[in-house]
Design an enzyme around this catalytic site. Sequence first.
Site, PDB file in Angstrom:
ATOM      1  N   THR A  13       0.833  -1.218   0.000  1.00  0.00           N
ATOM      2  CA  THR A  13       0.000   0.000   0.000  1.00  0.00           C
ATOM      3  C   THR A  13       0.863   1.263   0.000  1.00  0.00           C
ATOM      4  O   THR A  13       0.668   2.169  -0.807  1.00  0.00           O
ATOM      5  CB  THR A  13      -0.913  -0.009   1.255  1.00  0.00           C
ATOM      6  OG1 THR A  13      -1.586  -1.268   1.318  1.00  0.00           O
ATOM      7  CG2 THR A  13      -1.928   1.106   1.223  1.00  0.00           C
ATOM      8  N   ALA A  43      12.291  -5.452  -2.949  1.00  0.00           N
ATOM      9  CA  ALA A  43      11.978  -6.775  -2.382  1.00  0.00           C
ATOM     10  C   ALA A  43      10.492  -6.854  -2.055  1.00  0.00           C
ATOM     11  O   ALA A  43       9.939  -5.944  -1.429  1.00  0.00           O
ATOM     12  CB  ALA A  43      12.790  -7.007  -1.111  1.00  0.00           C
ATOM     13  N   LYS A 105       6.422   2.272  12.610  1.00  0.00           N
ATOM     14  CA  LYS A 105       6.337   2.740  14.012  1.00  0.00           C
ATOM     15  C   LYS A 105       6.476   1.608  14.997  1.00  0.00           C
ATOM     16  O   LYS A 105       7.060   1.768  16.066  1.00  0.00           O
ATOM     17  CB  LYS A 105       5.045   3.510  14.282  1.00  0.00           C
ATOM     18  CG  LYS A 105       3.780   2.973  13.667  1.00  0.00           C
ATOM     19  CD  LYS A 105       3.634   3.520  12.302  1.00  0.00           C
ATOM     20  CE  LYS A 105       2.662   2.840  11.406  1.00  0.00           C
ATOM     21  NZ  LYS A 105       1.425   3.546  11.228  1.00  0.00           N
ATOM     22  N   GLU A 129      10.263   9.751   9.704  1.00  0.00           N
ATOM     23  CA  GLU A 129       9.223  10.793   9.830  1.00  0.00           C
ATOM     24  C   GLU A 129       7.810  10.231   9.610  1.00  0.00           C
ATOM     25  O   GLU A 129       6.866  10.615  10.305  1.00  0.00           O
ATOM     26  CB  GLU A 129       9.490  11.914   8.808  1.00  0.00           C
ATOM     27  CG  GLU A 129       8.561  13.104   8.920  1.00  0.00           C
ATOM     28  CD  GLU A 129       8.687  13.850  10.253  1.00  0.00           C
ATOM     29  OE1 GLU A 129       9.784  14.347  10.537  1.00  0.00           O
ATOM     30  OE2 GLU A 129       7.692  13.907  10.993  1.00  0.00           O
ATOM     31  N   GLY A 187      -6.801   2.794   2.401  1.00  0.00           N
ATOM     32  CA  GLY A 187      -5.363   2.577   2.659  1.00  0.00           C
ATOM     33  C   GLY A 187      -4.878   3.210   3.952  1.00  0.00           C
ATOM     34  O   GLY A 187      -3.685   3.404   4.128  1.00  0.00           O
ATOM     35  N   GLU A 190      -3.565  -0.276   9.207  1.00  0.00           N
ATOM     36  CA  GLU A 190      -2.380  -1.126   9.248  1.00  0.00           C
ATOM     37  C   GLU A 190      -2.710  -2.465   8.580  1.00  0.00           C
ATOM     38  O   GLU A 190      -3.883  -2.857   8.507  1.00  0.00           O
ATOM     39  CB  GLU A 190      -1.978  -1.380  10.707  1.00  0.00           C
ATOM     40  CG  GLU A 190      -1.453  -0.169  11.424  1.00  0.00           C
ATOM     41  CD  GLU A 190      -0.265   0.444  10.703  1.00  0.00           C
ATOM     42  OE1 GLU A 190       0.789  -0.202  10.598  1.00  0.00           O
ATOM     43  OE2 GLU A 190      -0.378   1.574  10.221  1.00  0.00           O
ATOM     44  N   LYS A 205       3.215   5.367  18.304  1.00  0.00           N
ATOM     45  CA  LYS A 205       3.526   6.743  17.883  1.00  0.00           C
ATOM     46  C   LYS A 205       3.798   7.647  19.078  1.00  0.00           C
ATOM     47  O   LYS A 205       4.738   8.453  19.041  1.00  0.00           O
ATOM     48  CB  LYS A 205       2.362   7.298  17.048  1.00  0.00           C
ATOM     49  CG  LYS A 205       2.273   6.640  15.676  1.00  0.00           C
ATOM     50  CD  LYS A 205       0.961   6.962  15.020  1.00  0.00           C
ATOM     51  CE  LYS A 205       0.881   6.352  13.632  1.00  0.00           C
ATOM     52  NZ  LYS A 205      -0.466   6.417  13.066  1.00  0.00           N
ATOM     53  N   GLY A 308      -2.646   7.279   5.109  1.00  0.00           N
ATOM     54  CA  GLY A 308      -2.900   7.211   3.674  1.00  0.00           C
ATOM     55  C   GLY A 308      -1.591   7.080   2.924  1.00  0.00           C
ATOM     56  O   GLY A 308      -0.575   7.652   3.318  1.00  0.00           O
TER      57      GLY A 308
HETATM   58  P1  NDP Z   1       1.503  -3.821   3.087  1.00  0.00           P
HETATM   59  O1  NDP Z   1       1.178  -5.081   3.803  1.00  0.00           O
HETATM   60  O2  NDP Z   1       0.516  -3.251   2.132  1.00  0.00           O
HETATM   61  O3  NDP Z   1       2.879  -4.016   2.274  1.00  0.00           O
HETATM   62  C1  NDP Z   1       3.932  -4.779   2.751  1.00  0.00           C
HETATM   63  C2  NDP Z   1       4.905  -5.048   1.619  1.00  0.00           C
HETATM   64  O4  NDP Z   1       5.989  -5.805   2.120  1.00  0.00           O
HETATM   65  C3  NDP Z   1       4.307  -5.860   0.463  1.00  0.00           C
HETATM   66  O5  NDP Z   1       4.788  -5.364  -0.763  1.00  0.00           O
HETATM   67  C4  NDP Z   1       4.846  -7.275   0.699  1.00  0.00           C
HETATM   68  O6  NDP Z   1       5.017  -8.005  -0.507  1.00  0.00           O
HETATM   69  C5  NDP Z   1       6.201  -6.950   1.299  1.00  0.00           C
HETATM   70  N1  NDP Z   1       6.723  -8.005   2.166  1.00  0.00           N
HETATM   71  C6  NDP Z   1       6.140  -8.557   3.255  1.00  0.00           C
HETATM   72  N2  NDP Z   1       6.976  -9.471   3.834  1.00  0.00           N
HETATM   73  C7  NDP Z   1       8.108  -9.461   3.086  1.00  0.00           C
HETATM   74  C8  NDP Z   1       9.335 -10.166   3.177  1.00  0.00           C
HETATM   75  N3  NDP Z   1       9.571 -11.059   4.143  1.00  0.00           N
HETATM   76  N4  NDP Z   1      10.277  -9.906   2.248  1.00  0.00           N
HETATM   77  C9  NDP Z   1      10.054  -9.007   1.257  1.00  0.00           C
HETATM   78  N5  NDP Z   1       8.921  -8.297   1.139  1.00  0.00           N
HETATM   79  C10 NDP Z   1       7.954  -8.523   2.041  1.00  0.00           C
HETATM   80  O7  NDP Z   1       1.889  -2.759   4.225  1.00  0.00           O
HETATM   81  P2  NDP Z   1       1.675  -1.179   4.176  1.00  0.00           P
HETATM   82  O8  NDP Z   1       2.227  -0.651   2.902  1.00  0.00           O
HETATM   83  O9  NDP Z   1       0.280  -0.867   4.520  1.00  0.00           O
HETATM   84  O10 NDP Z   1       2.572  -0.692   5.417  1.00  0.00           O
HETATM   85  C11 NDP Z   1       3.961  -0.637   5.296  1.00  0.00           C
HETATM   86  C12 NDP Z   1       4.541   0.136   6.483  1.00  0.00           C
HETATM   87  O11 NDP Z   1       4.096   1.488   6.407  1.00  0.00           O
HETATM   88  C13 NDP Z   1       4.079  -0.360   7.852  1.00  0.00           C
HETATM   89  O12 NDP Z   1       5.166  -0.302   8.743  1.00  0.00           O
HETATM   90  C14 NDP Z   1       3.002   0.639   8.263  1.00  0.00           C
HETATM   91  O13 NDP Z   1       2.885   0.747   9.672  1.00  0.00           O
HETATM   92  C15 NDP Z   1       3.604   1.901   7.683  1.00  0.00           C
HETATM   93  N6  NDP Z   1       2.734   3.045   7.511  1.00  0.00           N
HETATM   94  C16 NDP Z   1       1.525   2.947   6.929  1.00  0.00           C
HETATM   95  C17 NDP Z   1       0.750   4.064   6.717  1.00  0.00           C
HETATM   96  C18 NDP Z   1      -0.593   4.016   6.059  1.00  0.00           C
HETATM   97  O14 NDP Z   1      -1.244   5.085   5.961  1.00  0.00           O
HETATM   98  N7  NDP Z   1      -1.076   2.889   5.602  1.00  0.00           N
HETATM   99  C19 NDP Z   1       1.220   5.382   7.142  1.00  0.00           C
HETATM  100  C20 NDP Z   1       2.525   5.396   7.751  1.00  0.00           C
HETATM  101  C21 NDP Z   1       3.226   4.259   7.930  1.00  0.00           C
HETATM  102  P3  NDP Z   1       3.769  -8.383  -1.469  1.00  0.00           P
HETATM  103  O15 NDP Z   1       3.272  -7.089  -2.014  1.00  0.00           O
HETATM  104  O16 NDP Z   1       4.340  -9.252  -2.523  1.00  0.00           O
HETATM  105  O17 NDP Z   1       2.765  -9.053  -0.590  1.00  0.00           O
HETATM  106  N1  HSE Z   2      -2.717   2.985  10.297  1.00  0.00           N
HETATM  107  C1  HSE Z   2      -2.119   4.237  10.570  1.00  0.00           C
HETATM  108  C2  HSE Z   2      -3.176   5.234  10.926  1.00  0.00           C
HETATM  109  C3  HSE Z   2      -1.345   4.710   9.382  1.00  0.00           C
HETATM  110  O1  HSE Z   2      -4.341   4.987  10.624  1.00  0.00           O
HETATM  111  O2  HSE Z   2      -2.868   6.266  11.519  1.00  0.00           O
HETATM  112  C4  HSE Z   2      -0.572   5.976   9.597  1.00  0.00           C
HETATM  113  O3  HSE Z   2       0.442   5.781  10.525  1.00  0.00           O
END
Ligand code: NDP
Ligand code: HSE
Length: 430
Positions: A13, A43, A105, A129, A187, A190, A205, A308
């Site tokens: 995401t 990766a 986080k 950040e 999106g 978590e 946080k 987001g």
């Molecule tokens: P997702 O689950 O959508 O994405 C995780 C990604 O990691 C996927 O591409 C997945 O691969 C890949 N992945 C998982 N395990 C492995 C592994 N062992 N080796 C290689 N790749 C791997 O997570 P999000 O994007 O929602 O969240 C990512 C981070 O961002 C989290 O720490 C979250 O707390 C943080 N975050 C999220 C925010 C939000 O608004 N959603 C805001 C701020 C921070 P594949 O795609 O192939 O499954």
């Molecule tokens: N899941 C988190 C939230 C993403 O809703 O605040 C941003 O850190």
Amino acid sequence: MRNIRIGLLGCGTVGEEFAGLLLERRSAIEDVAGISLELVRVAVRDPGKPRSVALDPAVFTTNAYDVVKAEDVDLVVELIGGTSPAGELVTAALNAGKPVVTANKELVASAGPDLFAAADRAGVDLFFEAAAVAAVPLLRPVRESLLAEDVTRVAGIVNGTTNYMLTRMTADGLGFEEALAKAQELGYAEPDASADVEGADAASKIAILASLAFNRSVVADDVSREGITGLLAEDFELAARFGFDIKLLAVAERFTGPPDARGTIGAQVFPALISRDHPLASVRESFNAVFVTTSAAGELMFYGHGAGPRPSASAILGDVVGAAEHLARGTHRRVPVGRPAALRPTRDLVHSYYIRADVDEAPGVLSEVTGVFGRHGVSIRTVDQHGSESQARIVFLTFPAPEHALHDALEELHDLDHVRAVGRVLRIYT
Ligand code: NDP
Ligand code: HSE
């Protein structure tokens, strides 16, 4: 112009939005920062999965360690989430002398001090950040602009998913599950949304914010937390009747007195009633807002998109440019590793409360109940009673009292014959 080659761990995401924004802003970054950023390896778990960003299929791998160790990777961006393998990967990257940018986080709030020390030993940046309040520049101001300040309090709305849900539940009457599904669709949530609704994400946080603001190590487990599960439609209705909204708040405070509490830190996450004239009540949808209270600057308010993919990508890209500039100049910015915090026990923290109780409609019941509060030193500010011939619902709003006093009063209340049920207790934020 220096070319910085980026290895991206995770393209879900947030990761795919970051990759897209990097491609979109690349030439502008060259103009403004004099640095060229190139995404060379990515990766993921499943390289065959369709992605919203057009990347050369050759950059994908399933082996994240290969990305971290690759000679053609200068800087690592971790967007896998969770503590493992993300923690091992971030440590390996730092130990290999590569700056790391992460939005994780959960990882920073549990292993921050070890990771900050590893980054400093390696002489590289660890920037995060996006790990708190997504797009809002907050950690950097706290850790740089306010470095010399005496910060006493950091408090606000730090989770976008729950704020979005509470807005939809209040404004549109949506049910909990429907509101959560919409937050997930957008999106905001978590990968495991229980972290949002049960307050763990907000706890991480506020732990990160407290560590930077107070120069003491506060980890997520130091934060007492309650989420928004178990709130009932009637809690929203009653809150509105008294002129309040319900918000999930995160609060960290460094106490300056009395002597037994001086220097201790209290950190909590809880759903609270907040008066509709308080600025936090107007923070709606996925927006977040944090107040930082300092001795010289006074009170500062930080506000913006708290969740987001695109707002998060903005913060991540900002960190990447900052870390790339430092790498090009052979410098880094150290994250201070404070001593472990002396924690103020939650039972000693002081709040006003909203308490809802169902009692038998009988003479003397109200005075019996208020007597219990009085014996435990909890003063009642407002009582609202309505009901039928046999049962009454009483809502109490109290003056400030320590949590242990309220807890003891509630225990005694539960034992009274005329008390049928005590509903969820909410703190009132002033
Ligand atoms: P997702 O689950 O959508 O994405 C995780 C990604 O990691 C996927 O591409 C997945 O691969 C890949 N992945 C998982 N395990 C492995 C592994 N062992 N080796 C290689 N790749 C791997 O997570 P999000 O994007 O929602 O969240 C990512 C981070 O961002 C989290 O720490 C979250 O707390 C943080 N975050 C999220 C925010 C939000 O608004 N959603 C805001 C701020 C921070 P594949 O795609 O192939 O499954
Ligand atoms: N899941 C988190 C939230 C993403 O809703 O605040 C941003 O850190």
